[in-house]
Design a protein around this motif. Structure first.
Motif, PDB file in Angstrom:
ATOM      1  N   LEU A   1       8.547   0.819  23.126  1.00 51.43           N
ATOM      2  CA  LEU A   1       9.637   0.166  21.743  1.00 51.43           C
ATOM      3  C   LEU A   1      10.486  -0.363  22.564  1.00 51.43           C
ATOM      4  CD1 LEU A   1       9.629   3.123  19.330  1.00 51.43           C
ATOM      5  CD2 LEU A   1       8.178   1.024  19.274  1.00 51.43           C
ATOM      6  N   HIS A   2      10.770  -1.636  22.270  1.00 50.28           N
ATOM      7  CA  HIS A   2      12.065  -2.458  22.492  1.00 50.28           C
ATOM      8  C   HIS A   2      12.965  -2.628  21.243  1.00 50.28           C
ATOM      9  CE1 HIS A   2      14.775  -5.189  24.261  1.00 50.28           C
ATOM     10  NE2 HIS A   2      14.370  -6.245  23.262  1.00 50.28           N
ATOM     11  N   HIS A   3      14.088  -2.294  21.317  1.00 55.23           N
ATOM     12  CA  HIS A   3      15.173  -2.528  20.317  1.00 55.23           C
ATOM     13  C   HIS A   3      15.738  -3.858  20.422  1.00 55.23           C
ATOM     14  CE1 HIS A   3      15.729   1.835  18.974  1.00 55.23           C
ATOM     15  NE2 HIS A   3      15.214   2.173  20.268  1.00 55.23           N
TER      16      HIS A   3
ATOM     17  N   HIS B   1       8.527  -5.397  29.163  1.00 55.15           N
ATOM     18  CA  HIS B   1       9.929  -4.823  28.696  1.00 55.15           C
ATOM     19  C   HIS B   1      10.810  -4.767  29.908  1.00 55.15           C
ATOM     20  CE1 HIS B   1      11.605  -1.185  26.879  1.00 55.15           C
ATOM     21  NE2 HIS B   1      12.360  -2.273  26.209  1.00 55.15           N
TER      22      HIS B   1
ATOM     23  N   HIS C   1      14.154  -7.372  29.950  1.00 58.91           N
ATOM     24  CA  HIS C   1      15.312  -6.891  30.221  1.00 58.91           C
ATOM     25  C   HIS C   1      15.448  -7.360  32.043  1.00 58.91           C
ATOM     26  CE1 HIS C   1      16.182  -4.043  27.044  1.00 58.91           C
ATOM     27  NE2 HIS C   1      14.947  -3.683  27.091  1.00 58.91           N
TER      28      HIS C   1
END
Ligand code: ZN
Ligand code: ZN
Length: 93
Positions: free
Chosen positions: A33-35, A55, A63
């Motif tokens: 999961l990436h917020h 990610h 990131h």
């Protein structure tokens, strides 16, 4: 604290494949999961599925490269990936 409904969305998002791999036509890459950072509380931030490569990879990820470069590199925005994710989950914006 995320609501019960939000937790349910997080859980279902975690079961999806990487949204960027999917966008590129590669189905089936397991994702984390990436917020998405917006204003407001991080715990309530919407999430998208991204594989470790997209990610956290040093020169391949949101990131590693930063959001702006990531969006330029892959010609898709974080928000567009979120829309795609919400359509898959059928939750709407
Ligand atoms: Zn990916
Ligand atoms: Zn992230």
């Amino acid at each position: 604290m995320p609501t019960k409904h939000e937790k349910e969305i997080f859980r279902r998002t975690a079961e999806l494949v990487c949204s960027l791999c999917r966008h590129q036509g590669n189905e089936g890459t397991p994702a984390e999961l990436h917020h998405i950072r917006r204003t407001g509380k991080r715990s309530n931030a919407p999430v998208i599925p991204l594989c470790p490569y997209h990610h956290r990879g040093s020169n391949t990820s949101i990131h590693g490269m930063g959001r702006k470069r990531f969006e330029r590199e892959y010609a898709i925005t974080e928000e567009q990936l979120l829309v795609q994710t919400e359509e898959l989950l059928n939750v709407g914006a």
